[in-house]
Motif scaffolding. Structure first.
Motif, mmCIF file in Angstrom:
data_model
loop_
_atom_site.group_PDB
_atom_site.id
_atom_site.type_symbol
_atom_site.label_atom_id
_atom_site.label_comp_id
_atom_site.label_asym_id
_atom_site.label_seq_id
_atom_site.Cartn_x
_atom_site.Cartn_y
_atom_site.Cartn_z
ATOM 1 N N LYS A 1 9.290 -4.479 4.508
ATOM 2 C CA LYS A 1 9.026 -5.482 5.549
ATOM 3 C C LYS A 1 10.328 -5.922 6.226
ATOM 4 O O LYS A 1 10.379 -6.104 7.449
ATOM 5 C CB LYS A 1 8.305 -6.700 4.957
ATOM 6 C CG LYS A 1 6.832 -6.482 4.716
ATOM 7 C CD LYS A 1 6.211 -7.666 3.988
ATOM 8 C CE LYS A 1 6.183 -8.921 4.824
ATOM 9 N NZ LYS A 1 5.172 -8.871 5.898
ATOM 10 N N PHE B 1 11.872 -2.962 8.391
ATOM 11 C CA PHE B 1 11.130 -2.764 9.646
ATOM 12 C C PHE B 1 10.574 -4.105 10.141
ATOM 13 O O PHE B 1 9.416 -4.198 10.522
ATOM 14 C CB PHE B 1 9.992 -1.767 9.429
ATOM 15 C CG PHE B 1 10.439 -0.422 8.933
ATOM 16 C CD1 PHE B 1 11.082 0.473 9.784
ATOM 17 C CD2 PHE B 1 10.238 -0.055 7.601
ATOM 18 C CE1 PHE B 1 11.501 1.717 9.322
ATOM 19 C CE2 PHE B 1 10.653 1.182 7.139
ATOM 20 C CZ PHE B 1 11.288 2.067 8.004
ATOM 21 N N SER C 1 2.796 -3.307 12.474
ATOM 22 C CA SER C 1 2.227 -2.024 12.919
ATOM 23 C C SER C 1 2.730 -0.831 12.117
ATOM 24 O O SER C 1 2.221 0.285 12.277
ATOM 25 C CB SER C 1 2.544 -1.798 14.408
ATOM 26 O OG SER C 1 3.953 -1.802 14.626
ATOM 27 N N ASN C 2 3.694 -1.048 11.245
ATOM 28 C CA ASN C 2 4.289 0.057 10.497
ATOM 29 C C ASN C 2 3.280 0.653 9.510
ATOM 30 O O ASN C 2 2.714 -0.057 8.677
ATOM 31 C CB ASN C 2 5.534 -0.445 9.759
ATOM 32 C CG ASN C 2 6.266 0.660 9.028
ATOM 33 O OD1 ASN C 2 5.915 1.013 7.909
ATOM 34 N ND2 ASN C 2 7.284 1.206 9.666
ATOM 35 N N TRP C 3 3.081 1.964 9.596
ATOM 36 C CA TRP C 3 2.071 2.647 8.776
ATOM 37 C C TRP C 3 2.399 2.526 7.289
ATOM 38 O O TRP C 3 1.511 2.258 6.464
ATOM 39 C CB TRP C 3 1.986 4.112 9.168
ATOM 40 C CG TRP C 3 0.998 4.887 8.360
ATOM 41 C CD1 TRP C 3 -0.340 5.034 8.594
ATOM 42 C CD2 TRP C 3 1.273 5.634 7.156
ATOM 43 N NE1 TRP C 3 -0.922 5.810 7.621
ATOM 44 C CE2 TRP C 3 0.035 6.197 6.721
ATOM 45 C CE3 TRP C 3 2.427 5.885 6.418
ATOM 46 C CZ2 TRP C 3 -0.050 6.987 5.577
ATOM 47 C CZ3 TRP C 3 2.331 6.667 5.276
ATOM 48 C CH2 TRP C 3 1.108 7.205 4.870
ATOM 49 N N GLN D 1 8.691 -4.379 13.419
ATOM 50 C CA GLN D 1 7.497 -3.527 13.496
ATOM 51 C C GLN D 1 6.599 -3.671 12.271
ATOM 52 O O GLN D 1 5.704 -2.852 12.051
ATOM 53 C CB GLN D 1 7.907 -2.050 13.633
ATOM 54 C CG GLN D 1 8.727 -1.698 14.863
ATOM 55 C CD GLN D 1 10.196 -1.952 14.679
ATOM 56 O OE1 GLN D 1 10.726 -1.810 13.585
ATOM 57 N NE2 GLN D 1 10.884 -2.328 15.766
ATOM 58 N N GLN D 2 6.808 -4.717 11.475
ATOM 59 C CA GLN D 2 6.118 -4.788 10.188
ATOM 60 C C GLN D 2 4.607 -4.861 10.328
ATOM 61 O O GLN D 2 3.877 -4.387 9.453
ATOM 62 C CB GLN D 2 6.626 -5.976 9.374
ATOM 63 C CG GLN D 2 6.420 -7.324 10.002
ATOM 64 C CD GLN D 2 6.928 -8.449 9.113
ATOM 65 O OE1 GLN D 2 6.381 -8.692 8.046
ATOM 66 N NE2 GLN D 2 7.980 -9.126 9.542
#
Length: 237
Positions: A182, A185, A191-193, A188-189
């Motif tokens: 987390k 990223f 939406s991050n896959w 982008q946390q």
């Protein structure tokens, strides 16, 4: 997600228990379920207290006069309780958020009975340092972590108030990589896959409690547990 182990903070019938900074109620509800006690949760957030009340409702035992449950919105530096009120106090993942955490500890000492037990948990030093390294926003957001504790220093600060430490363990090792991701990223946390998949894994572990992951976390906790959990007894006057 339970952090405090009631094996080390044994509740006795008739105890009065305080969960300071109860959030959405994980420990105050568990204390109510564990034993015939008076369980009190305190938090500044009215939203969290409302969530606690809603989560508690399915567990309420109105026909059991030997236990009770209460919630209060209060400042940790000015608790609305008399001296020597509680037999047990829990303060889990709270002290890192409080500017004057020493003042909060003094209040805990004041409201805890002599001979009573106190459990404090805070983020462990090195996993927390990784979070701070990866993301400045992680600890600078509103309500974020204000400091990184060193367990031995915190232990000494609590003992200086008249407590005696008697146990320590670590918790939530499987959550450390989740928070590192987390923070890595951060922007982008949502939406991050990879973060989404890891979150699904943690929810599955929490709900199903498979033996493999429970045993794995037990093995990993001393190495990379995200939280350090300290247990104290208030010395007799």
């Amino acid at each position: 997600m339970q952090t405090v182990n009631f094996k080390h903070l044994p509740l006795q019938a008739g105890d009065t228990v305080l969960d300071l900074g109860c959030g959405e109620g994980r420990h105050v509800i568990l204390a109510y379920l564990e034993q015939d006690v008076t369980a009190i949760g305190v938090d500044l957030s009215l939203q969290d207290l409302q969530a606690t009340q809603e989560k508690f409702q399915p567990f309420y035992e109105p026909d059991n006069a030997n236990k009770s449950f209460g919630l209060s919105s209060a400042n940790a530096l000015q608790l609305p309780f008399a001296d020597n009120t509680f037999d047990k106090v829990i303060c889990s993942e709270v002290l890192e958020h409080i500017p004057d955490f020493k003042g909060a500890l003094q209040e805990i000492e004041r409201v805890l009975k002599p001979g009573g037990l106190f459990c404090a948990s805070v983020p462990r030093t090195w996993p927390e340092k990784i979070c701070w390294y990866f993301s400045e926003a992680y600890h600078k957001v509103e309500g974020g972590h204000l400091r990184i504790f060193e367990a031995n220093k915190l232990k000494a600060q609590i003992e200086a108030l008249g407590f005696k430490a008697f146990h320590r363990h670590w918790a939530h090792a499987l959550h450390s990589p989740f928070w590192w991701l987390k923070c890595l990223f951060w922007k982008q946390q949502d939406s991050n896959w990879l973060i989404k998949q890891y979150h699904r894994f943690l929810v599955w572990d929490l709900m199903d409690k498979p033996a493999f992951t429970r045993n794995l976390e037990t093995l990993l906790n001393p190495l990379m547990g995200k939280s350090v959990v300290l247990y104290f007894k208030k010395e007799l006057n």
